[in-house]
Design a protein around this motif. Sequence first.
Motif, PDB file in Angstrom:
ATOM      1  N   ARG A  97       0.837  -1.205   0.000  1.00  8.59           N
ATOM      2  CA  ARG A  97       0.000   0.000   0.000  1.00  8.59           C
ATOM      3  C   ARG A  97       0.873   1.256   0.000  1.00  8.59           C
ATOM      4  N   GLU A  98       1.940   1.251   0.815  1.00 12.42           N
ATOM      5  CA  GLU A  98       2.840   2.396   0.835  1.00 12.42           C
ATOM      6  C   GLU A  98       3.512   2.570  -0.523  1.00 12.42           C
ATOM      7  N   ARG A  99       3.910   1.428  -1.118  1.00 16.29           N
ATOM      8  CA  ARG A  99       4.556   1.505  -2.428  1.00 16.29           C
ATOM      9  C   ARG A  99       3.588   2.073  -3.470  1.00 16.29           C
ATOM     10  N   LEU A 100       2.322   1.679  -3.384  1.00 13.76           N
ATOM     11  CA  LEU A 100       1.318   2.204  -4.311  1.00 13.76           C
ATOM     12  C   LEU A 100       1.196   3.718  -4.162  1.00 13.76           C
ATOM     13  N   LEU A 101       1.068   4.194  -2.921  1.00 13.75           N
ATOM     14  CA  LEU A 101       0.956   5.637  -2.685  1.00 13.75           C
ATOM     15  C   LEU A 101       2.213   6.359  -3.163  1.00 13.75           C
ATOM     16  N   HIS A 102       3.359   5.720  -2.951  1.00 11.23           N
ATOM     17  CA  HIS A 102       4.633   6.261  -3.416  1.00 11.23           C
ATOM     18  C   HIS A 102       4.596   6.446  -4.929  1.00 11.23           C
ATOM     19  N   GLU A 103       4.204   5.382  -5.634  1.00 11.02           N
ATOM     20  CA  GLU A 103       4.152   5.446  -7.094  1.00 11.02           C
ATOM     21  C   GLU A 103       3.128   6.474  -7.570  1.00 11.02           C
ATOM     22  N   LEU A 104       1.978   6.536  -6.895  1.00  8.67           N
ATOM     23  CA  LEU A 104       0.947   7.502  -7.284  1.00  8.67           C
ATOM     24  C   LEU A 104       1.443   8.935  -7.139  1.00  8.67           C
ATOM     25  N   CYS A 105       2.313   9.168  -6.176  1.00  8.44           N
ATOM     26  CA  CYS A 105       2.871  10.510  -6.011  1.00  8.44           C
ATOM     27  C   CYS A 105       3.781  10.882  -7.180  1.00  8.44           C
ATOM     28  N   HIS A 106       4.459   9.896  -7.724  1.00  7.42           N
ATOM     29  CA  HIS A 106       5.459  10.194  -8.744  1.00  7.42           C
ATOM     30  C   HIS A 106       4.946  10.107 -10.169  1.00  7.42           C
ATOM     31  N   ARG A 107       3.823   9.407 -10.373  1.00  9.26           N
ATOM     32  CA  ARG A 107       3.273   9.346 -11.731  1.00  9.26           C
ATOM     33  C   ARG A 107       1.827   8.880 -11.669  1.00  9.26           C
TER      34      ARG A 107
END
Length: 504
Positions: free
Chosen positions: A150-160
């Motif tokens: 979930r954190e990785r998803l939010l991380h990716e959503l922030c960047h693209r």
Amino acid sequence: MYSLLLVEDEEVIRNGMRHCLDWQSYGIDEMEEAENGRIGLELALRMKPDIIITDVVMAEMDGIEFVRRMRQELTDKLIRVIIISGHEDIEYVRSALKLQVVDYLLKPFHTEELEDVLRKVVEACDSDRRQAEHLAGLEEKADRSRQLVRERLLHELCHRPLSAEEISIYSDYAGEHLSFDPGCRAAYIEGSMLREGELRALEGVLAIFPMDQGAIGGVIAGGDWLEDASVQAWLADTGATVGIGSAAERPEELHHSFQQARISFIDAKESGESAITVAYQSDASDKKEWILSEMATCEAVMLDALERGDQEALKEGLQAYTGLVRRFDQAKPDYLQAFFSMFLAQANRHFAVLLEPSAQASRALEEIGATREQHALIRIFNDAIMKIMEAINSRADQRSVVRLVKGYIRSSFGEELTLAQIAEHVHLSPNYLANLFKKDTGMTINAYMTEVRLEEAKRMLLDDNRLLIHDISERIGYKDSKYFTKLFKREFGLSPSEYRERYG
């Protein structure tokens, strides 16, 4: 250690059983007795024993009724039951079996018979306990894994901006639908005393991730996060500067919020604020919102061009991207540094396995952070991105990733592996990895995984004749043994049983 309840209406038999065995040697350290089924039921509900030994024929409530009532009322624990009786009536046996009784002893029985039954029951309890501990460990691991994904998803959503398909892949990898918190905001934080653990523990922090040059990015819950007492105390203690984007109501808006957070941070630094800045305020007159939206489109185009090795498309994307960034307030160096370093870090992370060690990207990030002249910044950024393209399309580097994927499959074939899970392991997109693997090996990842599993099945079939086909199927990652048998026969022309019989 285990607890045992003995229910027997004949005192002589109860006393004899109490003293005929060394119960502690069987791991039983708690023992209660009852003289009939009614008292036995009261005790069972109170103590929730691991094992019950009960007579069948008793006054007030017989053993069958006692066990039936106990099963109805104690649904949160599997209790192993041994029935003893002087009757050989088959109906008693049938009634007992329906109530999940593990064994049935006829009076009079020898101590050795009781020992044999008790040993079997204790072994079953041991197995139950190991299984429960194993499942608890798996659940804990799964919870941690889901949180990380979930954190990785939010991380990716922030960047693209991610597509619905990409978000679905993350959900598949987590094993559940990953919910998005409407109204959450992206944050960008810098400070000389930042400690990730403290920030992660703050109320309302949904995810954090390290950025370049010691900064931290994150996602916070909606509402007045900055007004929370614990957040204010943390800000006062660290002296951090925080930029916060606007609320994201949909997943694809989080990238926009993170871009806003970078702008908000830069504006705060320029104004000389030493602690916090308010959430980003849209200013339609300078078209910043439109520029941010176009930049997101360019970033997606450039990542796609990097994956495909399309140099012309990448050059066009770079030209458009740098042109958009330069439109922020007469191309202030702070904006160029912020967005160039953010995309460079994003590309480096997106192709992490193919870029290890990432010394080139690190040097470029340092140069961007130390350079203020516009044309020099653009040159450093363009050169770094083109070198990333060269690196990820290097044949040797691609083969090292394929070797890594093969090793991961060989070590984890017993799990229910998915392409998304394998791609996550090597930090590449599923589509890119699938194409890369097929180009290098001439076969799909799924075909290779099937090959590894079936070769292991052949070895198991010949090494241990006691292993059931169902067990082998589960051990190599197939929950459906019929599917495994069909797959095996299609590949080798023989069913697993026939193969064992011919070559074993």
